[in-house]
Design an enzyme around this catalytic site. Structure first.
Site, PDB file in Angstrom:
ATOM      1  N   SER A 118       2.170   3.792  10.594  1.00  0.00           N
ATOM      2  CA  SER A 118       2.657   5.145  10.342  1.00  0.00           C
ATOM      3  C   SER A 118       1.967   6.166  11.200  1.00  0.00           C
ATOM      4  O   SER A 118       2.424   7.433  11.193  1.00  0.00           O
ATOM      5  CB  SER A 118       1.938   5.627   8.622  1.00  0.00           C
ATOM      6  OG  SER A 118       0.581   5.128   8.778  1.00  0.00           O
ATOM      7  N   HIS A 139       9.061   2.291   9.463  1.00  0.00           N
ATOM      8  CA  HIS A 139       8.119   2.766   8.529  1.00  0.00           C
ATOM      9  C   HIS A 139       8.714   2.740   6.992  1.00  0.00           C
ATOM     10  O   HIS A 139       9.502   3.812   6.777  1.00  0.00           O
ATOM     11  CB  HIS A 139       7.850   4.137   8.972  1.00  0.00           C
ATOM     12  CG  HIS A 139       6.801   4.835   8.417  1.00  0.00           C
ATOM     13  ND1 HIS A 139       6.476   6.072   8.049  1.00  0.00           N
ATOM     14  CD2 HIS A 139       5.410   4.195   7.711  1.00  0.00           C
ATOM     15  CE1 HIS A 139       5.191   6.427   7.466  1.00  0.00           C
ATOM     16  NE2 HIS A 139       4.762   5.187   7.196  1.00  0.00           N
ATOM     17  N   GLU A 151      11.842   5.059   7.819  1.00  0.00           N
ATOM     18  CA  GLU A 151      12.147   5.710   8.986  1.00  0.00           C
ATOM     19  C   GLU A 151      12.375   4.472  10.179  1.00  0.00           C
ATOM     20  O   GLU A 151      11.542   3.742  10.269  1.00  0.00           O
ATOM     21  CB  GLU A 151      10.874   6.659   9.412  1.00  0.00           C
ATOM     22  CG  GLU A 151      10.606   7.941   8.635  1.00  0.00           C
ATOM     23  CD  GLU A 151       9.373   8.661   8.820  1.00  0.00           C
ATOM     24  OE1 GLU A 151       9.545   9.765   8.660  1.00  0.00           O
ATOM     25  OE2 GLU A 151       8.368   8.046   8.955  1.00  0.00           O
ATOM     26  N   ASN A 189       5.501  12.086   7.503  1.00  0.00           N
ATOM     27  CA  ASN A 189       3.798  12.621   7.729  1.00  0.00           C
ATOM     28  C   ASN A 189       3.595  13.627   8.488  1.00  0.00           C
ATOM     29  O   ASN A 189       2.581  14.402   8.156  1.00  0.00           O
ATOM     30  CB  ASN A 189       3.191  11.226   8.315  1.00  0.00           C
ATOM     31  CG  ASN A 189       2.915  10.143   7.220  1.00  0.00           C
ATOM     32  OD1 ASN A 189       3.051  10.153   6.046  1.00  0.00           O
ATOM     33  ND2 ASN A 189       2.710   8.888   7.709  1.00  0.00           N
TER      34      ASN A 189
HETATM   35  N1  3HC Z   1       4.283  -0.679  -7.258  1.00  0.00           N
HETATM   36  C1  3HC Z   1       5.416  -1.021  -7.659  1.00  0.00           C
HETATM   37  N2  3HC Z   1       6.349  -0.213  -8.255  1.00  0.00           N
HETATM   38  C2  3HC Z   1       5.594   0.669  -9.023  1.00  0.00           C
HETATM   39  C3  3HC Z   1       4.429   1.238  -8.613  1.00  0.00           C
HETATM   40  C4  3HC Z   1       3.536   0.460  -7.673  1.00  0.00           C
HETATM   41  N3  3HC Z   1       2.526   0.874  -7.413  1.00  0.00           N
HETATM   42  N4  3HC Z   1       4.081   2.321  -9.327  1.00  0.00           N
HETATM   43  C5  3HC Z   1       5.168   2.598 -10.152  1.00  0.00           C
HETATM   44  N5  3HC Z   1       6.221   1.654  -9.947  1.00  0.00           N
HETATM   45  C6  3HC Z   1       7.608   1.527 -10.448  1.00  0.00           C
HETATM   46  C7  3HC Z   1       7.589   1.509 -11.866  1.00  0.00           C
HETATM   47  O1  3HC Z   1       7.344  -0.069 -12.096  1.00  0.00           O
HETATM   48  C8  3HC Z   1       8.887   1.820 -12.424  1.00  0.00           C
HETATM   49  O2  3HC Z   1       9.912   1.023 -12.184  1.00  0.00           O
HETATM   50  P1  3HC Z   1      11.284   0.993 -12.959  1.00  0.00           P
HETATM   51  O3  3HC Z   1      11.989   2.099 -12.709  1.00  0.00           O
HETATM   52  O4  3HC Z   1      11.751  -0.257 -12.399  1.00  0.00           O
HETATM   53  O5  3HC Z   1      10.836   0.908 -14.489  1.00  0.00           O
HETATM   54  C9  3HC Z   1       9.092   3.165 -11.282  1.00  0.00           C
HETATM   55  O6  3HC Z   1       8.146   2.712 -10.343  1.00  0.00           O
HETATM   56  C10 3HC Z   1       8.649   4.499 -12.032  1.00  0.00           C
HETATM   57  O7  3HC Z   1       7.302   4.271 -12.481  1.00  0.00           O
HETATM   58  P2  3HC Z   1       6.771   5.107 -13.685  1.00  0.00           P
HETATM   59  O8  3HC Z   1       7.684   5.469 -14.799  1.00  0.00           O
HETATM   60  O9  3HC Z   1       5.345   4.129 -14.056  1.00  0.00           O
HETATM   61  O10 3HC Z   1       5.891   6.291 -13.118  1.00  0.00           O
HETATM   62  P3  3HC Z   1       6.473   7.569 -12.548  1.00  0.00           P
HETATM   63  O11 3HC Z   1       7.987   7.722 -12.748  1.00  0.00           O
HETATM   64  O12 3HC Z   1       5.280   8.383 -12.538  1.00  0.00           O
HETATM   65  O13 3HC Z   1       6.836   6.912 -10.739  1.00  0.00           O
HETATM   66  C11 3HC Z   1       5.713   6.771  -8.755  1.00  0.00           C
HETATM   67  C12 3HC Z   1       5.678   6.287 -10.003  1.00  0.00           C
HETATM   68  C13 3HC Z   1       7.221   6.225  -8.105  1.00  0.00           C
HETATM   69  C14 3HC Z   1       4.787   6.016  -7.694  1.00  0.00           C
HETATM   70  C15 3HC Z   1       6.000   8.410  -8.402  1.00  0.00           C
HETATM   71  O14 3HC Z   1       4.765   8.972  -8.894  1.00  0.00           O
HETATM   72  C16 3HC Z   1       6.181   8.758  -7.306  1.00  0.00           C
HETATM   73  O15 3HC Z   1       7.254   8.788  -6.734  1.00  0.00           O
HETATM   74  N6  3HC Z   1       5.092   9.272  -6.564  1.00  0.00           N
HETATM   75  C17 3HC Z   1       5.023   9.723  -5.150  1.00  0.00           C
HETATM   76  C18 3HC Z   1       5.033   8.495  -4.196  1.00  0.00           C
HETATM   77  C19 3HC Z   1       4.979   8.970  -2.924  1.00  0.00           C
HETATM   78  O16 3HC Z   1       5.073   9.931  -2.321  1.00  0.00           O
HETATM   79  N7  3HC Z   1       4.928   7.945  -1.795  1.00  0.00           N
HETATM   80  C20 3HC Z   1       4.989   8.135  -0.427  1.00  0.00           C
HETATM   81  C21 3HC Z   1       3.490   8.003   0.149  1.00  0.00           C
HETATM   82  S1  3HC Z   1       3.292   8.865   1.748  1.00  0.00           S
HETATM   83  C22 3HC Z   1       3.473   7.137   2.519  1.00  0.00           C
HETATM   84  O17 3HC Z   1       3.554   5.930   1.845  1.00  0.00           O
HETATM   85  C23 3HC Z   1       3.826   7.108   3.715  1.00  0.00           C
HETATM   86  C24 3HC Z   1       2.254   6.686   4.711  1.00  0.00           C
HETATM   87  O18 3HC Z   1       2.402   6.476   6.054  1.00  0.00           O
HETATM   88  C25 3HC Z   1       1.037   7.500   4.127  1.00  0.00           C
END
Ligand code: 3HC
Length: 283
Positions: A118, A139, A151, A189
């Protein structure tokens, strides 16, 4: 045409990349440093598939087929005939360079190398190999099975053919690829990290409670998670690591980590994975 995918690292990101590639029908060979880490990674993938079965989104035959597409190893020998190898190990330049140098000797000349880093420059990793034109960044975002974005990062040397093959691969596993340059933070990022740092700075300065800052962005702007929850989710150490690299590169205060973040990391508050970040979690 991509048929066999190699994934180096079966931690959170590597396991996710392995899962989505196997789900899309690719033969995946995944490597970990030890049998113990490998077993843990495969167990996490199995757990995700079991959850999908519970929700009625997958049946047992589907699960068996996906797991049948995955082979785990602690060696690199079986990476020789991979069409693409995606590295997703810890964010350490020396370790990543060592891995790519070894893979460069083992893999066929046509194999495309991709790093899921990242924050580290892709060009610096490519330079260790004799296949700079077949090297790029892929990414992924956490959780990999849910987040649609990839990405696709092009270095000064990445060939058009390599870029197009990797872009098509990302699409073939159900992702939405975007074209990014090899600059610190790529697209997401460089925008996300200053936002998270600002949120921590505002919290540290007493703007509002952690809940109200998070609720503000969730219910005011429609974000799925507020910024402090998201920092806990990404990991405070990872956020700090990326911020420090971007600050070092740009020398711009946008990327300067607030003292609270550094203090929390140094105290072992790493977010969800350590049980405590801006919030407390049951381990
Ligand atoms: N691993 C795998 N699947 C997951 C999970 C996890 N840790 N957490 C949630 N899920 C799945 C659930 O099983 C569910 O699947 P389904 O639709 O098949 O039933 C789906 O995601 C939705 O989950 P929930 O209904 O339990 O919960 P939410 O609706 O709150 O969604 C979330 C959870 C998808 C994590 C949501 O809160 C979200 O999109 N958060 C933001 C995540 C984000 O911004 N990620 C990017 C981070 S930055 C990055 O990665 C870059 C790095 O370089 C820093």
């Amino acid at each position: 045409m991509t048929k066999k995918v190699g994934v180096v690292g079966c931690g959170q990101m590597g396991a996710g990349i392995t899962q989505v590639s196997a789900q899309a029908g690719y033969q995946v060979i995944v490597n970990e440093a030890t049998e113990e880490f490998l077993a843990k990674g495969i167990k996490n993938i199995t757990k995700q598939l079991d959850k999908a079965i519970e929700k009625g989104k997958l049946d047992q035959a589907g699960k068996d087929k996906i797991l049948g597409n995955i082979k785990g190893t602690t060696e690199f020998a079986e990476f020789a005939d991979c069409d693409i190898v995606i590295e997703a190990v810890t964010e350490n330049m020396a370790i990543k360079r060592e891995i790519f140098a070894e893979l460069d000797k083992i893999c066929k000349p046509e194999t495309i190398f991709a790093s899921n880093t990242s924050s580290l420059p892709i060009g610096d990793l490519a330079a260790i190999t004799k296949r700079r034109n077949k090297f790029l960044g892929l990414h992924f975002f956490n959780p990999v099975s849910v987040m649609k974005l990839v990405e696709v990062v092009r270095t000064l040397d990445t060939s058009e053919e390599t870029f197009n093959a990797a872009f098509s691969f990302a699409q073939s596993i159900g992702k939405t690829p975007v074209k990014a340059k090899d600059t610190p933070g790529f697209i997401v990022n460089v925008l996300l990290i200053p936002y998270l740092l600002d949120s921590i700075r505002q919290y540290e300065n007493g703007l509002a409670s952690r809940e109200d800052i998070d609720n503000g962005m969730m219910f005011g702007c429609g974000h799925p998670m507020g910024p402090l929850t998201l920092t806990d989710f990404i990991g405070l150490d990872t956020t700090l690591y990326i911020a420090d690299i971007m600050f070092e590169e740009f020398k711009d205060s946008h990327y300067a980590a607030p003292p609270l973040l550094r203090r929390m990391v140094n105290t072992g508050y790493l977010g969800k994975k350590s049980g405590r970040g801006f919030y407390e979690y049951n381990k």
